[in-house]
Design an enzyme around this catalytic site. Structure first.
Site, PDB file in Angstrom:
ATOM      1  N   HIS A  82      36.461  58.367  47.976  1.00 56.17           N
ATOM      2  CA  HIS A  82      37.650  57.511  48.014  1.00 56.17           C
ATOM      3  C   HIS A  82      37.873  56.902  46.638  1.00 56.17           C
ATOM      4  O   HIS A  82      36.932  56.440  46.003  1.00 56.17           O
ATOM      5  CB  HIS A  82      37.441  56.392  49.041  1.00 56.17           C
ATOM      6  CG  HIS A  82      38.580  55.430  49.106  1.00 56.17           C
ATOM      7  ND1 HIS A  82      39.733  55.716  49.787  1.00 56.17           N
ATOM      8  CD2 HIS A  82      38.753  54.207  48.564  1.00 56.17           C
ATOM      9  CE1 HIS A  82      40.569  54.691  49.668  1.00 56.17           C
ATOM     10  NE2 HIS A  82      40.000  53.765  48.926  1.00 56.17           N
ATOM     11  N   ASP A 161      43.906  46.819  60.044  1.00 55.55           N
ATOM     12  CA  ASP A 161      44.152  46.816  58.590  1.00 55.55           C
ATOM     13  C   ASP A 161      45.635  46.972  58.280  1.00 55.55           C
ATOM     14  O   ASP A 161      46.142  46.348  57.347  1.00 55.55           O
ATOM     15  CB  ASP A 161      43.346  47.921  57.898  1.00 55.55           C
ATOM     16  CG  ASP A 161      43.568  47.887  56.391  1.00 55.55           C
ATOM     17  OD1 ASP A 161      43.205  46.867  55.775  1.00 55.55           O
ATOM     18  OD2 ASP A 161      44.147  48.845  55.847  1.00 55.55           O
ATOM     19  N   ARG A 168      48.992  40.410  54.049  1.00 61.24           N
ATOM     20  CA  ARG A 168      48.418  40.051  52.736  1.00 61.24           C
ATOM     21  C   ARG A 168      49.408  40.332  51.621  1.00 61.24           C
ATOM     22  O   ARG A 168      49.530  39.558  50.670  1.00 61.24           O
ATOM     23  CB  ARG A 168      47.129  40.852  52.492  1.00 61.24           C
ATOM     24  CG  ARG A 168      45.956  40.358  53.314  1.00 61.24           C
ATOM     25  CD  ARG A 168      44.793  41.349  53.253  1.00 61.24           C
ATOM     26  NE  ARG A 168      44.329  41.573  51.902  1.00 61.24           N
ATOM     27  CZ  ARG A 168      43.724  42.695  51.495  1.00 61.24           C
ATOM     28  NH1 ARG A 168      43.523  43.692  52.338  1.00 61.24           N
ATOM     29  NH2 ARG A 168      43.328  42.820  50.263  1.00 61.24           N
ATOM     30  N   SER A 183      38.908  46.017  53.925  1.00 66.91           N
ATOM     31  CA  SER A 183      40.052  46.886  54.185  1.00 66.91           C
ATOM     32  C   SER A 183      39.694  48.350  53.881  1.00 66.91           C
ATOM     33  O   SER A 183      39.910  49.250  54.702  1.00 66.91           O
ATOM     34  CB  SER A 183      41.229  46.416  53.312  1.00 66.91           C
ATOM     35  OG  SER A 183      42.233  47.381  53.236  1.00 66.91           O
ATOM     36  N   LYS A 187      38.325  51.523  56.922  1.00 68.74           N
ATOM     37  CA  LYS A 187      39.002  52.826  57.081  1.00 68.74           C
ATOM     38  C   LYS A 187      38.038  53.980  56.810  1.00 68.74           C
ATOM     39  O   LYS A 187      38.051  54.991  57.506  1.00 68.74           O
ATOM     40  CB  LYS A 187      40.208  52.896  56.133  1.00 68.74           C
ATOM     41  CG  LYS A 187      41.361  52.023  56.621  1.00 68.74           C
ATOM     42  CD  LYS A 187      42.513  51.983  55.646  1.00 68.74           C
ATOM     43  CE  LYS A 187      42.195  51.124  54.469  1.00 68.74           C
ATOM     44  NZ  LYS A 187      43.307  50.705  53.638  1.00 68.74           N
TER      45      LYS A 187
END
Ligand code: URA
Length: 440
Positions: A82, A161, A168, A183, A187
């Site tokens: 990621h 999220d 947010r 967050s 995921k």
């Protein structure tokens, strides 16, 4: 339990209990806690932080707010990667098939680009016919057959999220390290892989503007992985200029295919970072004992074409026209009405780049979107011709714009000119990789 008591506690800098955190996440996801109270709590968290235990509890509660993918029927260690988001960052398209070519199992869900950052799913959609929405059964079959699939995120993954992030975004509570870490990790954990390599970007094209902030975020995410029983490695990397030379969807796919075809120098930052991330993935998968061995295997998969073959097989399995995976054909996906060079206009040395602005210069040409529903044009974007530290003369092209709709051509040119800072001194050299944090 009352939300107002949770808000009061956080305002008083007291830690929330596991039960309180569960209550908040569940209550907000079900619509039982109104936006104004959730926003007040998020602001108290942004100002007063959360400790590691609270952040782990928040991550766990968010991860279980919707579907959790079960990949246990796929053999081998499932490894994910990621990136926290950047410009010209096409590493997934290189690393995922390369790791698969070395025996790794990459079952990956990726996102779309938003604002100035690119997204892997948009890049894959440059291939005519390719469907990024695969059923869970077909996704598993592709991974079992060829060792790699990169698809769009399924519908009900971490709904908490989606809701909390949207709040947010409009309440000034994005830039909080525990909130960003929970967050991202909720995921990644819900997506089911056993091991995760995180590329935490820092610089003027990233969320974390300083290396210190990025290291704090990286450490926290590695600790969260450990707490929740996954192997996580974080690589903190520079985003003070685009990683690759291309910014745009098919243009970045072209870079990835050229790299996989061994047509890019091993000195190139994109090449170097792909090998670093790939090596960490192989080590976490138990497929290499050390970095040297891992890098040698990845390089071999570039030289002998095994990585490109995996990429081609994945594109085909997802319904895409794999003929464009040929380095001599990929140019056809980058055909545009006009190519416009942007010249330096003065003599000097490139001192710095405003990376976010370069991302926006590509976005206004149609390579990215402002809102989720905006269409994108896969062929358009920017190919950079210089990097920080390069000498330029008046007629050196800084980059070439790939344009189909010229409405924003001048806007894009202006953004490039303001983004590329030219001066006379030699700029300070920044490392590509600041540090690697491995969980034990
Ligand atoms: N990316 C995410 O998924 N969440 C954040 O909070 C920031 C970046």
């Amino acid at each position: 339990m009352r939300i107002i008591d949770c808000i009061d506690k956080k305002v008083e800098k007291l830690p929330l209990t596991t039960e309180e955190i569960r209550f908040v996440v569940e209550g907000y996801t079900k619509g039982q806690i109104p936006d104004e109270q959730m926003a007040a709590l998020l602001m108290a968290i942004r100002l007063n932080e959360m400790d590691d235990r609270e952040t782990a509890d928040l991550t766990y509660a968010m991860m279980h707010s919707g579907d959790v993918v079960d990949l246990s029927d796929i053999d081998g260690v499932k490894v994910d990667k990621h990136s926290t988001g950047g410009v010209g960052d096409t590493t997934t398209l290189v690393v995922a098939p390369l790791v698969a070519a070395c025996g790794g199992v990459v079952a990956k869900m990726s996102g779309r680009g938003l604002s100035f950052t690119g997204g892997t799913i948009d890049k894959l959609e440059s291939f005519p016919g390719l469907n990024v929405e695969q059923s869970p059964e077909h996704f598993r079959r592709i991974v079992n057959d060829i060792g790699v699939a990169v698809i769009g995120q399924s519908g009900n993954l971490v709904p908490a999220d989606k809701l909390i992030y949207a709040l947010r975004d409009v309440t000034g509570t994005v830039r909080s390290i525990p909130l960003i870490a929970s967050s991202i990790m909720s995921k990644k954990l819900a997506a089911g892989s056993d091991a995760i390599v995180l590329d935490v970007k820092t610089g003027n094209g990233a969320f974390m503007r300083t290396p210190e902030e990025a290291v704090d975020l990286a450490r926290l995410m590695v600790a969260l992985g450990k707490h929740l029983d996954r192997s996580v490695t974080a690589v903190v990397t520079d985003m003070n200029q685009p990683l690759g030379m291309a910014i745009g969807n098919a243009l970045e796919v072209r870079d990835a295919i050229e790299l996989l075809s061994n047509r890019i120098s091993p000195e190139d930052p994109l090449y170097r970072l792909c090998l670093t991330l790939g090596a960490e993935m192989l080590m976490l998968s138990g497929l290499a004992q050390n970095e040297e061995e891992a890098v040698a295997r990845l390089q071999e998969a570039i030289v002998n074409g095994a990585g490109l073959a995996k990429f081609k097989a994945m594109v085909k399995a997802m319904g895409g026209d794999e003929r464009y995976c040929d380095p001599d054909h990929i140019d056809e996906l980058c055909k545009v009405q006009k190519k416009v060079p942007v010249y330096a206009g003065r003599v000097g040395i490139v001192q710095a780049m405003d990376t976010e602005e370069l991302g926006k210069a590509a976005q206004v040409l149609g390579a990215g979107r402002e809102r989720k529903e905006d269409p994108i044009d896969p062929a358009v974007g920017i190919v950079m011709n210089v990097r920080v530290g390069d000498s330029v003369s008046k007629d050196t092209p800084l980059c070439t714009l790939y344009i189909n709709d010229d409405t924003n051509e001048q806007d894009s040119i202006n953004r490039v000119i303001s983004a590329v800072k030219i001066g006379t001194s030699s700029p300070e050299e920044k490392p590509l990789i600041y540090t690697i944090i491995r969980g034990e």
